[in-house]
Motif scaffolding. Structure first.
Motif, short mmCIF file in Angstrom:
data_model
loop_
_atom_site.label_atom_id
_atom_site.label_comp_id
_atom_site.label_asym_id
_atom_site.label_seq_id
_atom_site.Cartn_x
_atom_site.Cartn_y
_atom_site.Cartn_z
N TYR A 212 47.45 41.91 39.96
CA TYR A 212 46.69 41.38 38.83
C TYR A 212 46.32 39.91 39.02
N LEU A 215 42.87 39.27 40.32
CA LEU A 215 41.74 39.23 39.40
C LEU A 215 41.30 37.81 39.09
N ILE A 221 38.21 40.53 43.73
CA ILE A 221 37.70 41.63 42.91
C ILE A 221 36.66 42.41 43.68
N LEU A 247 43.92 49.55 38.73
CA LEU A 247 42.83 48.70 39.21
C LEU A 247 41.86 49.46 40.11
N MET A 253 36.92 47.10 37.38
CA MET A 253 36.70 46.00 38.30
C MET A 253 35.29 45.42 38.15
N ALA A 256 35.46 43.18 35.26
CA ALA A 256 36.09 41.91 35.63
C ALA A 256 35.10 40.99 36.33
N ALA A 259 32.83 39.51 33.82
CA ALA A 259 33.51 38.43 33.12
C ALA A 259 33.44 37.13 33.91
N TRP A 260 33.52 37.22 35.24
CA TRP A 260 33.39 36.04 36.09
C TRP A 260 31.97 35.50 36.08
#
Length: 274
Positions: A212, A215, A221, A247, A253, A256, A259-260
């Protein structure tokens, strides 16, 4: 919340994109991706005494390393001076004197750069896609398109980080230095530190939490997203014993990675308004 004038944003997006096309930036990056991807695809197995297209798994596994090194660097170099460069040239005040908000200016800049980066990435990998389709059919193309999409998302994530650096920096040289430091940190140092802690602790550091922690790095990722897309790649990278099944969900993923993209852009928007 203020209403956005999408016509203004589209105008800025188009101008930023045309500037990149005019100075042949898109062509140069696409050519780099094309040459490197073809070389890796055909000669990636030379150490094992094999040349040419071997399998879709081997091709994607070879190209993952190329993408992790090149695309973050290109995205950071593309966007680090988007705002601070305008500020140093004295054109930022002129832009803000027009009937346009800071948010619209930032979004226009980002979307124009994102369009240029996306086009260069897709065009750069397109020839490889044609070759893989001819060799492996739709099954191979399906996985390769997923790899291309994740490559675009990785570039957009680092472009968001570059725009954040450009907003918080007051000098272009400082922004460029921070961009290079960010590339070293995420691409080279982050995994080395985790590996060093894992070895130093005799494998006791982190446990399942280690997966984790990955991440916190968009490059990792991207790696996990592509490693878990194909069964042979999971065993090739040896991550099945490290990364938990939770994951392995590509939608998780992918979320995620999104989100970045959105988080640094949101912080840049907040900082640019203050």
């Amino acid at each position: 919340m203020q209403n956005l004038e999408w016509r203004q944003i589209a105008t800025l997006t188009g101008k930023e994109f045309r500037d990149r096309m005019r100075n042949r930036w898109v062509l140069a990056v696409a050519l780099v991706f094309t040459v490197f991807s073809l070389v890796i695809t055909y000669f990636g197995g030379a150490q094992q005494g094999q040349v040419g297209l071997r399998s879709i798994e081997f091709t994607i596994a070879s190209l993952v390393s190329l993408v992790i090194y090149l695309i973050p660097l290109i995205a950071l170099l593309l966007g680090f001076d988007a705002i601070v460069g305008e500020r140093e040239r004295g054109s930022l005040d002129l832009l803000l004197s027009l009937p346009i908000t800071r948010l619209e200016l930032l979004l226009g800049k980002y979307l124009g750069l994102a369009a240029a980066l996306t086009l260069s990435t897709v065009v750069g990998f397109a020839l490889d896609a044609v070759l893989l389709f001819r060799q492996f059919g739709m099954a191979g193309l399906y996985h390769y398109v997923g790899f291309m999409l994740s490559s675009v998302l990785l570039g957009l994530a680092f472009l968001s980080l570059a725009l954040l650096l450009s907003v918080v920096s007051h000098e272009r040289t400082r922004a460029s230095g921070l961009a290079i430091a960010l590339w070293f940190g995420f691409v080279l140092v982050f995994d080395l530190l985790l590996l060093g802690l894992l070895v130093a602790s005799g494998g006791e550091f982190g446990g399942q939490m280690l997966a984790y922690i990955l991440l916190l790095n968009p490059a990792d990722i991207f790696r996990i997203l592509n490693v878990f897309s194909l069964d042979q790649m999971r065993s090739l990278y040896g991550l099945t014993s490290i990364v938990p099944p939770a994951l392995a969900n590509p939608w998780l993923m992918g979320g995620a990675m999104v989100a970045w993209i959105t988080a640094p852009l949101a912080i840049a928007t907040w900082r640019f308004r203050t």
